[in-house]
Design an enzyme around this catalytic site. Structure first.
Site, short mmCIF file in Angstrom:
data_model
loop_
_atom_site.label_atom_id
_atom_site.label_comp_id
_atom_site.label_asym_id
_atom_site.label_seq_id
_atom_site.Cartn_x
_atom_site.Cartn_y
_atom_site.Cartn_z
N LYS A 145 2.54 9.44 8.51
CA LYS A 145 1.65 9.17 9.66
C LYS A 145 2.12 9.72 11.02
O LYS A 145 1.52 10.65 11.53
CB LYS A 145 1.37 7.67 9.74
CG LYS A 145 0.50 7.20 8.56
CD LYS A 145 -0.04 5.82 8.75
CE LYS A 145 -1.15 5.50 7.76
NZ LYS A 145 -0.68 4.91 6.50
N ASP A 196 9.19 2.79 1.77
CA ASP A 196 7.99 3.51 2.20
C ASP A 196 7.83 3.25 3.69
O ASP A 196 7.37 2.18 4.10
CB ASP A 196 6.79 3.02 1.39
CG ASP A 196 5.48 3.68 1.83
OD1 ASP A 196 5.44 4.30 2.93
OD2 ASP A 196 4.48 3.57 1.09
N PHE A 217 0.85 -1.19 0.00
CA PHE A 217 0.00 0.00 0.00
C PHE A 217 0.89 1.24 0.00
O PHE A 217 1.74 1.40 0.87
CB PHE A 217 -0.95 0.04 1.21
CG PHE A 217 -1.89 1.21 1.13
CD1 PHE A 217 -3.01 1.15 0.32
CD2 PHE A 217 -1.62 2.39 1.80
CE1 PHE A 217 -3.86 2.25 0.20
CE2 PHE A 217 -2.46 3.49 1.69
CZ PHE A 217 -3.59 3.41 0.89
C1 LIG Z 1 -1.01 5.17 5.08
C2 LIG Z 1 0.06 4.80 4.11
C3 LIG Z 1 0.27 5.54 2.93
C4 LIG Z 1 -0.63 6.68 2.53
O1 LIG Z 1 -0.57 7.76 3.39
P1 LIG Z 1 -1.67 8.94 3.27
O2 LIG Z 1 -1.21 9.94 4.28
O3 LIG Z 1 -3.01 8.34 3.58
O4 LIG Z 1 -1.60 9.46 1.88
C5 LIG Z 1 1.33 5.18 2.14
N1 LIG Z 1 2.14 4.16 2.44
C6 LIG Z 1 1.95 3.41 3.56
C7 LIG Z 1 2.88 2.29 3.86
C8 LIG Z 1 0.90 3.70 4.42
O5 LIG Z 1 0.69 2.94 5.51
#
Ligand SMILES: *Cc1c(COP(=O)(O)O)cnc(C)c1O
Length: 387
Positions: A236, A207, A122
């Site tokens: 986050k 990421d 994700f």
């Molecule tokens: C939550 C998340 C995203 C997206 O972040 P947003 O602030 O909602 O755009 C991207 N990568 C990972 C691994 C995430 O957990």
């Protein structure tokens, strides 16, 4: 009747106030919060030092354009650089935006276009990041997707080793897959990605939007491994709930961006920087990170001891305070009864309960959560017959 687009399956809980590890709803019910706004409120709800830092900034200046000097950006960037293998930072407002910056930088720097990511990953919901996300359900109905993203199976060393092509700009990976089911990367797998990136002259992007900022007991989760990514993306936990994202890159990438290459009106806004500055002061601290590690180990061990014999439980895994309990069945019923009993937890895919307590969680709060998880999973196990 709602005036909102129905993009979320919202729970019927209206939060009135929040403090530390607890949420209080408008009916006066108290919940132990092991969601933390999805790994956002790492210092618990409304942490004092962050609140004071934002309030102080509120009295000075809220917003200036990035066409002016913003000293707090330099201050926060210095902290991120000093605690990582990176050398420069670009500030954005979200995880998807941090990943967009990474994808743009990888293409600009390498002059190549293809980005390799992984199944069940994700990376966000913007066009580039939803194209990067290796899950059909996120992409359905939105085609054509951005070219060109290709997905390999996660933790498959052979798939990485057999990767070929002179058009690959980057390989992007979550060190622990979050939404995909709390799946930690194998050391050999992440090392193989790093080596493949060197071989193909591609960038290695991690990421860390969910795993970064202390969540796994290190400042960044890649530190659990002997790897050194070119780019790290964050969001986050960075602002403790104030929206902010960041991309950290290594020295050799800096000159690939110049004025006009990339920008964000709000990116690195003084209020967001005040939140991030105070957040990092608490979290980038050896004794704090050690405590997260120890609490994570203790919590996982307790869960294993109390749950491993339940027929409903298939696996318990994770790093630091990012823990997944995989069941042999859909988790929704268990999550509902946990909620009724005052514990909030998340799903990660259909069969995994994801625990993301605040990093400031106490032993007493963890004991309470373990007790509720054990009793509720046991209750559901009684009515479960393996098919
Ligand atoms: C939550 C998340 C995203 C997206 O972040 P947003 O602030 O909602 O755009 C991207 N990568 C990972 C691994 C995430 O957990």
């Amino acid at each position: 009747m709602s005036y909102l687009f129905p993009t979320y399956a919202r729970l019927d809980i209206e939060v009135e106030k929040a403090e530390g590890a607890y949420l209080y709803d408008t009916n006066g019910k108290k919940y132990l919060d092991f969601v933390s706004g999805i790994a956002v409120c790492n210092l618990g709800h409304c942490p004092k030092t962050v609140s004071q830092s934002i309030q102080k900034q509120l009295e000075k200046v809220w917003h200036v354009s990035n066409l002016f000097q913003i000293p707090l950006q330099e201050k926060v960037a210095k902290k991120l650089v000093e605690h990582s293998v990176g050398d420069a930072v670009f500030f954005a407002n979200s995880g998807a935006e941090a990943n967009e910056a990474a994808i743009k930088l990888a293409r600009k720097h390498t002059g190549k276009h293809k980005i390799i990511t992984f199944l069940q990953s994700f990376h966000g919901r913007t066009y580039a990041t939803l194209s990067a996300t290796g899950q059909k359900k996120v992409q359905e109905g939105f085609g054509p997707l951005a070219p060109t993203f290709e997905y390999l199976p996660y933790n498959d060393v052979e798939a990485v080793k057999s990767l070929k092509g002179n058009d690959i700009a980057a390989i992007m990976v979550e060190v622990v897959q979050g939404e995909g089911g709390v799946v930690p990367g194998d050391p050999t797998f992440l090392k193989a990605i790093e080596e493949k990136c060197k071989e193909l002259d591609a960038l290695f992007i991690v990421d860390e939007v969910q795993t970064g900022i202390g969540r796994t007991g290190k400042a960044f989760a890649y530190e659990h491994y002997k790897i050194s990514p070119d780019i790290i993306t964050l969001a986050k936990g960075l602002g403790s709930g104030f929206p902010v994202g960041a991309m950290i890159g290594k020295k050799h990438l800096i000159s690939s961006f110049s004025p006009g290459s990339h920008a964000s009106t709000f990116g690195g806004n003084p209020l967001a920087m005040a939140a991030a500055d105070a957040t990092l002061d608490e979290i980038f601290n050896e004794s704090f990170l050690t405590s997260v590690s120890e609490k994570g180990k203790w919590l996982k061990q307790q869960l294993i001891e109390q749950l491993q014999d339940e027929p409903l439980v298939k696996d318990i895994r994770g790093k630091g305070l990012m823990i997944g309990i995989e069941l042999n069945t859909d988790v929704q019923n268990v999550l509902t009864s946990l909620r009724e009993n005052g514990l909030l937890a998340l799903p990660a895919g259909p069969k995994v309960i994801r625990l993301l307590p605040p990093l400031t969680v106490t032993k007493q709060e963890m004991e309470k959560a373990v007790h509720l998880l054990a009793s509720n999973i046991h209750l559901h196990s009684l009515t479960f017959s393996p098919s």
